[in-house]
Design an enzyme around this catalytic site. Structure first.
Site, PDB file in Angstrom:
ATOM      1  N   HIS A 109       0.815  -1.211   0.000  1.00 15.98           N
ATOM      2  CA  HIS A 109       0.000   0.000   0.000  1.00 15.98           C
ATOM      3  C   HIS A 109       0.852   1.265   0.000  1.00 15.98           C
ATOM      4  O   HIS A 109       0.408   2.313  -0.480  1.00 15.98           O
ATOM      5  CB  HIS A 109      -0.961  -0.011   1.183  1.00 15.98           C
ATOM      6  CG  HIS A 109      -2.154  -0.895   0.963  1.00 15.98           C
ATOM      7  ND1 HIS A 109      -3.407  -0.587   1.413  1.00 15.98           N
ATOM      8  CD2 HIS A 109      -2.265  -2.083   0.318  1.00 15.98           C
ATOM      9  CE1 HIS A 109      -4.251  -1.552   1.069  1.00 15.98           C
ATOM     10  NE2 HIS A 109      -3.574  -2.474   0.403  1.00 15.98           N
ATOM     11  N   HIS A 276      -2.356 -12.059  -2.409  1.00 17.74           N
ATOM     12  CA  HIS A 276      -3.441 -12.807  -1.778  1.00 17.74           C
ATOM     13  C   HIS A 276      -3.063 -14.251  -1.473  1.00 17.74           C
ATOM     14  O   HIS A 276      -3.891 -15.007  -0.971  1.00 17.74           O
ATOM     15  CB  HIS A 276      -4.687 -12.741  -2.663  1.00 17.74           C
ATOM     16  CG  HIS A 276      -5.259 -11.366  -2.756  1.00 17.74           C
ATOM     17  ND1 HIS A 276      -6.344 -11.053  -3.541  1.00 17.74           N
ATOM     18  CD2 HIS A 276      -4.895 -10.194  -2.157  1.00 17.74           C
ATOM     19  CE1 HIS A 276      -6.615  -9.764  -3.426  1.00 17.74           C
ATOM     20  NE2 HIS A 276      -5.741  -9.222  -2.584  1.00 17.74           N
TER      21      HIS A 276
END
EC number: 1.11.1.21
Length: 748
Positions: A109, A276
């Site tokens: 992020h 993920h």
């Protein structure tokens, strides 16, 4: 009670804690913000041109961060990080006993804010520490990730920036869970205040499609310069567009937002699936105000910078709420493998609302039950996917790549390694800025590679000879200046791309940019190539590159113009630039650098409807200029006649081509009157106040230096009777800065 009469910027009485929404009807105190911005919301923000000044830095002016980083024992630093990541703390227990997934998300992020449109964002200056990024909904919980790393930061202090630590910790997290990273570079020096980045005009987090143009059933055109689809998100809404769980509709949004980071489809899938493979999302209960407290920037003082206080159960562990989505993708959330793809294709999926009230997907018919471990308890449940994960199976192009990665883990690992390195290093610029023992030996096209220099460097005598040859070439002062400016001013201080080095102005796509006047540019480059060829033929083994010659040509024109003003100068110049090849130039990537305006040359695209003065300040910020440097460059380029298309707007002088301070003198003359041109919005005509004779024309990018109070104060300095020589000296210094700002071989 608030004391509004004494002038004391302190709230008297009560607890001192602010009440959200209570101050909307009053002006802020100076310690709270800028009252001028409240009175005049659209006023120019010149703070963009004074970002991170030395006065707010705790480091000394001569502090060399790169040298400090290079002195670290990087393996020892990584060992310390690994110990922190695998030691769960009671105040914030690690999911699955390993902070690695949380730290990967933090690094992702931090890096994922990068956008290729203007080079802003990215991990380079540790911006995730500051608002608004520290309080974005998509960054929920990352305040804890940085606190987990505090012992490492504390140990190494100023020798290890937060920007470098966050990326390095992401690498260590991957490595401790079995992944082999491609490499790592340090050198990201921290700043000490938030960057002024236009993240969007929306006033609410996670709003609707307000940043799309022409939205309909088949078209969603994301506005420039944004990279994310929604305010407060890094990329796209994981539930689907505006929360609609439609994976087919989400796929174009994924493709567009990753393209805004200059990622192709394979890189996109590798990054999504790679991330993920680890960890989980958190949505044990609805993410309502009753369950989740304010973000860090609005949290109470006693929270000490930690936000999102969780009131659900224990508030941590399996009771966590972040996004409100409760998803674990794989059976082994702390192990690197390609299990994500096997699970994606092993089941048929259906959308359901989860514990947090948001859409996720689960296998039909209770498939995979009891296969996925809980993060903090002994229970198990089924694997889950986000809508955007299902997109990788639904979109035909994505599906083909995803199936390849399912069947070939080595290919997946290689793709993720390269994509992760690009993601976390994209904003560092050319490889010459990389430092540390783990820098990869391979150079990538997205690093804008340059060839090694050949031949011997030119001498000072050679430079003087080349200047004369350029002046004898028949090219005008205006054309020499415009060509040199167009080459050098492509530089972006945000991601260190562009600039004069490489002479890419002669290559596609830059030679065809409207801003560069392709026909006139071609003529100038042909003449300069002739000078270069003649010199190199007669002076071997010394050679001049076209990149150096373009700069020399601009310097020669500036020096001649200064001499004609009666103040001879020599523009500083250091040889050593090289010429890139077309094969070393990523045309698609460089397309993001194409300017739609250049207030320094008094031009903006006809399709661009935005105040010219704001565009001017934005470009000056990208160039890393201060307000005085911007001011003096505009004034000088105007009188040198370097306007785009030969426009006379703002050329406020009777002696164009002479480096005088006439622009400022005539702009501030009290006897003249400026009036708007009815037929050309944003353009103005200056007439003699007594005779009515038309004297000059100008644009908003000109008149802002007499109308804006802060810029007028600077313009008055250069318009004064004692400023003629100072103006030239300041212009030369700013001009030389632009020409050498991409010389990373000369400075870090």
């Amino acid at each position: 009670m608030t004391d509004t009469t004494s002038g004391c910027p302190v709230i008297h009485g009560g607890s001192g804690e602010p009440t959200p929404g209570s101050d909307n009807d009053r002006l802020v105190f100076p310690t709270e913000g800028n009252p001028n911005q409240q009175w005049w919301p659209k006023r120019l923000n010149l703070h963009l041109l004074a970002h991170n000044p030395q006065e707010i830095r705790p480091t000394d002016p001569d502090f060399d961060y790169v040298a400090a980083f290079e002195a670290l024992d990087l393996p020892e630093v990584k060992k310390d990080i690994e110990e922190v990541l695998t030691t769960s703390k009671s105040w914030w227990p690690a999911d699955f006993g390993n902070y690695g997934p949380l730290i990967i998300r933090m690094a992702w992020h931090a890096a994922g804010t990068y956008r290729a449109s203007d080079g802003r964002g990215g991990p380079g200056t540790g911006q995730q520490r500051f608002a608004p990024l520290n309080s974005w909904p998509d960054n929920g919980g990352l305040d804890k990730a940085r606190r987990v790393l505090w012992p490492v930061k504390k140990k190494y202090g100023k020798s290890l920036s937060w920007g470098d630590l966050m990326v390095l910790a992401g690498n260590v997290a991957l490595e401790t869970m079995g992944f082999e990273t491609l490499g790592y570079s340090g050198g990201r020096e921290d700043v000490w205040e938030p960057e002024n980045v236009f993240w969007g005009a929306e006033s609410d987090w996670l709003g609707t499609d307000a940043r799309y143009n022409g939205t309909n059933e088949t078209t969603r055109e994301l506005q420039k310069p944004f990279g994310a689809t929604t305010m407060g998100l890094i990329y796209v809404n994981p539930e689907g567009p505006e929360g609609n769980p439609d994976p087919a509709a989400a796929a174009p949004d994924i493709r567009e937002t990753f393209h805004r980071m200059n990622m192709d489809d394979e890189e996109t899938i590798a990054l999504i699936a790679g991330g993920h493979t680890f960890g989980k999302t958190h949505g044990a209960a609805p993410d309502t105000e009753e369950n989740v407290g304010p973000a860090p920037e609005g949290a109470p003082l006693h929270r000490q910078g930690l936000g999102w206080e969780n009131h659900n159960g224990s508030g941590k562990g399996d009771d966590q709420i972040t996004s409100g989505l409760e998803v674990t993708w794989t059976y082994h959330p702390t192990r690197w493998d390609n299990e994500f793809f096997h699970i994606l294709f092993a089941y048929e999926w259906e959308p359901v609302r989860g514990e947090g009230g948001h859409w996720h997907w689960r296998p039909k018919d209770n498939g995979g039950a009891d296969m996925v471990p809980m993060a903090h308890s002994a229970g198990r449940r089924e694997p889950r996917m986000l809508t955007t994960d299902i997109s990788l199976r639904v979109d035909p192009t994505y599906e083909k790549i995803a199936r390849k990665f399912k069947d070939d883990q080595a290919a997946f690992s290689a793709a993720f390694a390269r994509a992760w390195f690009k993601l976390t290093h994209r904003d560092m610029g050319p490889v010459s800025r990389y430092v540390g023992p783990e820098v990869p030996s391979e150079t990538f096209i997205w690093q804008d590679p340059l060839p090694e220099a050949t031949g011997e460097q030119i001498t000072a005598a050679d430079v003087a000879e080349l200047k004369q040859a350029v002046l004898d070439s028949g090219l005008s002062t205006a054309r020499l200046v415009a060509t040199a400016w167009s080459s050098a001013s492509s530089f972006r201080s945000t991601d260190k791309r562009g600039g004069a080095n490489g002479a890419r102005i002669r290559l596609e796509p830059q030679r065809s940019w409207e801003a560069n006047e392709p026909a006139e540019l071609a003529t100038a480059l042909h003449a300069l190539e002739s000078v270069r060829a003649g010199f190199n033929e007669t002076h071997a083994p010394r050679e001049v590159s076209l990149a150096d010659l373009i700069v020399i040509a601009g310097n020669a024109a500036v020096e001649m113009a200064a001499a004609e003003a009666g103040h001879p100068v020599e523009v500083p110049f250091t040889p050593g630039r090289v010429d890139a090849t077309q094969e070393q130039t990523d045309v698609d990537s460089f397309a993001f650098l194409e300017p739609e305006s250049d207030g320094f040359r008094n031009w903006q695209s006809a399709s661009l409807d935005y105040p010219a003065e704001h565009l001017l300040v934005d470009k000056a910020a990208l160039l890393g200029l201060t307000a005085p440097q911007m001011t003096v460059l505009v004034g000088g380029l105007r009188v040198l006649g370097a306007n785009h298309g030969g426009s006379t707007d703002g050329v406020l002088t009777d002696r164009p081509g002479v480096l005088s301070n006439d622009f400022f003198v005539n702009l501030l003359t009290l006897d003249n009157e400026w009036t708007p041109q009815d037929a050309a919005p944003g353009h103005y005509t200056c007439t003699d106040g007594e005779t009515g004779e038309e004297l000059w024309t100008g644009t908003r990018a000109d008149l802002v230096f007499s109308s804006n109070s802060e810029l007028r104060a600077l313009a008055e300095v250069y318009a004064s009777d004692d400023a003629a020589d100072k103006f030239i000296d300041d212009f030369v210094a700013a001009w030389a800065k632009i020409a050498e700002t991409d010389r990373f071989d000369l400075h870090h």
